[in-house]
Scaffold this active site. Structure first.
Site, PDB file in Angstrom:
ATOM      1  N   HIS A  72       0.838  -1.190   0.000  1.00 23.34           N
ATOM      2  CA  HIS A  72       0.000   0.000   0.000  1.00 23.34           C
ATOM      3  C   HIS A  72       0.880   1.250   0.000  1.00 23.34           C
ATOM      4  O   HIS A  72       2.090   1.175   0.203  1.00 23.34           O
ATOM      5  CB  HIS A  72      -0.932  -0.006   1.199  1.00 23.34           C
ATOM      6  CG  HIS A  72      -2.028  -1.021   1.084  1.00 23.34           C
ATOM      7  ND1 HIS A  72      -3.087  -1.094   1.966  1.00 23.34           N
ATOM      8  CD2 HIS A  72      -2.235  -2.020   0.184  1.00 23.34           C
ATOM      9  CE1 HIS A  72      -3.894  -2.084   1.611  1.00 23.34           C
ATOM     10  NE2 HIS A  72      -3.400  -2.661   0.542  1.00 23.34           N
ATOM     11  N   GLU A  86       1.315   3.772   2.022  1.00 27.01           N
ATOM     12  CA  GLU A  86       2.068   4.107   3.225  1.00 27.01           C
ATOM     13  C   GLU A  86       3.330   3.256   3.343  1.00 27.01           C
ATOM     14  O   GLU A  86       4.415   3.755   3.658  1.00 27.01           O
ATOM     15  CB  GLU A  86       1.194   3.904   4.473  1.00 27.01           C
ATOM     16  CG  GLU A  86      -0.039   4.790   4.505  1.00 27.01           C
ATOM     17  CD  GLU A  86      -1.271   4.120   3.916  1.00 27.01           C
ATOM     18  OE1 GLU A  86      -2.375   4.362   4.430  1.00 27.01           O
ATOM     19  OE2 GLU A  86      -1.126   3.347   2.925  1.00 27.01           O
ATOM     20  N   ARG A 122      -7.906   3.007 -22.401  1.00 30.97           N
ATOM     21  CA  ARG A 122      -8.464   1.679 -22.666  1.00 30.97           C
ATOM     22  C   ARG A 122      -7.652   0.594 -21.953  1.00 30.97           C
ATOM     23  O   ARG A 122      -8.215  -0.386 -21.452  1.00 30.97           O
ATOM     24  CB  ARG A 122      -8.461   1.395 -24.171  1.00 30.97           C
ATOM     25  CG  ARG A 122      -9.530   2.091 -24.973  1.00 30.97           C
ATOM     26  CD  ARG A 122      -9.448   1.657 -26.433  1.00 30.97           C
ATOM     27  NE  ARG A 122     -10.424   2.315 -27.288  1.00 30.97           N
ATOM     28  CZ  ARG A 122     -10.543   2.095 -28.588  1.00 30.97           C
ATOM     29  NH1 ARG A 122      -9.732   1.216 -29.190  1.00 30.97           N
ATOM     30  NH2 ARG A 122     -11.453   2.731 -29.294  1.00 30.97           N
ATOM     31  N   GLU A 157     -17.585   4.281 -25.054  1.00 31.15           N
ATOM     32  CA  GLU A 157     -17.262   4.848 -26.363  1.00 31.15           C
ATOM     33  C   GLU A 157     -18.451   4.543 -27.267  1.00 31.15           C
ATOM     34  O   GLU A 157     -18.531   3.476 -27.867  1.00 31.15           O
ATOM     35  CB  GLU A 157     -15.975   4.236 -26.913  1.00 31.15           C
ATOM     36  CG  GLU A 157     -14.743   4.545 -26.062  1.00 31.15           C
ATOM     37  CD  GLU A 157     -13.451   4.224 -26.780  1.00 31.15           C
ATOM     38  OE1 GLU A 157     -13.344   4.529 -27.986  1.00 31.15           O
ATOM     39  OE2 GLU A 157     -12.547   3.658 -26.140  1.00 31.15           O
TER      40      GLU A 157
END
Length: 360
Positions: A45, A47, A177, A294
């Site tokens: 993570h 941190e 994408r 799209e």
């Protein structure tokens, strides 16, 4: 906090379905020491990433993080404990964690004597919004993208080149994408443009599933999306009535490798994609975190009318097109776009680009 938010964005496409999180470490004198972000789902993570770079300099310092440190054992240990072990004296977080499995890091740190507090920041809220929305609604974050001319047209006249935006804008779309889990289009686009909707000339963090909203199950086997369904995952969604009425055609589509889903409308379609959709590089099947739309103006307007669009990406070319028919009008007027909060604006080549927040 804004620096931490910019760091968090680097995780887009890899961190999901986890939140994008950034962290900045200051020493005991308030000087910058290190920064980090959540690189990928299952990895360290933010941190922990920042603390690795900071080392002993984090002791008695301050951690500034976009989301409240987690307080649970998942694929990684709790960030609240990592901050405590590092001897950090203060922790400021931009958003509180709504996930009941992970929340409570702030309380844990305060109970241990750390000065942990919520420091609201618009930039942190913007980068965390997709995660907060997914937790609150059970739906994926939806981005609608379109290119338009200076006079608000999204389609050219017959016989004219179909591209409205320039190559730099199209490259930006291909990069996005490769970061999303699904690309949603409608039958109007399938019939008019016969698109592939694949990632080209860009590094893909994910292989997005191509999704066609086809209520009547009318898509032909000659369409590129059907012909390449065994190469790139493809879902065609229709109503239950259409699936029952066109069972023979449905079986033909399945033979081409198309996955069929019977759903009662667009909200149900998005909910089903959130449950199961994306094919990650490791081959895991998981729910969609982010869907890129799209499509033509009709589908975009329908999604917007149901409150299902979160962001719009609008690429405006400097040239005009003129009247190219009723289907050529942009989904939103310039006045409607101007009334939405601006997340980002800039240029790609000669095109003006703006990202507007619709809901979330």
């Amino acid at each position: 906090m804004e620096r931490a938010a910019r760091m968090a964005l680097r995780g887009h496409g890899q961190a999901e379905p986890n939140p994008m999180v950034g962290c900045v470490i200051l020493d005991s004198s308030g000087n910058f020491v290190a920064e980090g972000y959540h690189h990928r789902c299952g990895g360290a993570h933010a941190e922990v990433d920042a603390l690795r770079h900071a080392g002993a300099r984090a002791r008695n310092g301050t951690a500034i993080v976009t989301l409240e440190p987690c307080n649970h054992h998942g694929r990684t240990g709790p960030c609240s404990q990592a901050l405590l072990n590092a001897g950090v004296a203060r922790v400021a977080y931009g958003c509180c964690d709504p996930n009941p499995k992970a929340a409570g890091g702030g309380d844990m740190l305060r109970a241990a004597g750390v000065d942990a507090f919520h420091l609201p920041c618009a930039a942190a809220e913007r980068v965390t919004a997709p995660f907060l929305y997914r937790v609150r609604t059970g739906l994926p974050w939806v981005i609608a993208k379109w290119a338009q001319s200076a006079d608000g047209r999204i389609a050219t006249k017959p016989g004219e080149p179909r591209w409205i935006s320039g190559p730099e804008s199209r490259a930006m779309v291909h990069r996005e994408r490769g970061r999303v889990d699904a690309i949603l289009t409608g039958m109007g686009t399938v019939l008019t443009d016969d698109p592939l909707l694949t990632v080209r000339e860009a590094r893909a963090s994910r292989t997005p599933v191509r999704v066609v909203w086809d209520p009547r199950l009318s898509i032909g086997v000659d369409r590129a999306l059907v012909r390449t369904a065994r190469e790139t995952p493809t879902v065609v969604a229709c109503t239950p009535e259409a699936l029952a009425a066109r069972s023979v055609h449905a079986n033909t589509l399945r033979e081409y490798g198309v996955e069929l889903r019977a759903v009662d409308g667009l909200r149900a379609l998005l909910a089903s994609l959130r449950t199961q959709c994306a094919t990650l590089p490791a081959g895991d099947r998981t729910g969609a975190s982010t869907v890129l739309v799209e499509a033509g103006a009709g589908l975009v307007r329908s999604l917007h009318a149901e409150g299902l669009i979160n962001d719009v990406w609008v690429f405006t070319a400097p040239h005009t097109i003129g009247d190219a028919g009723p289907r050529s009008m942009a989904p939103m007027s310039a006045a409607a776009l101007a009334g939405l909060p601006c997340v980002w604006h800039g240029t790609r080549g000669v095109d003006a680009v703006e990202v507007r927040r619709v809901g979330g």
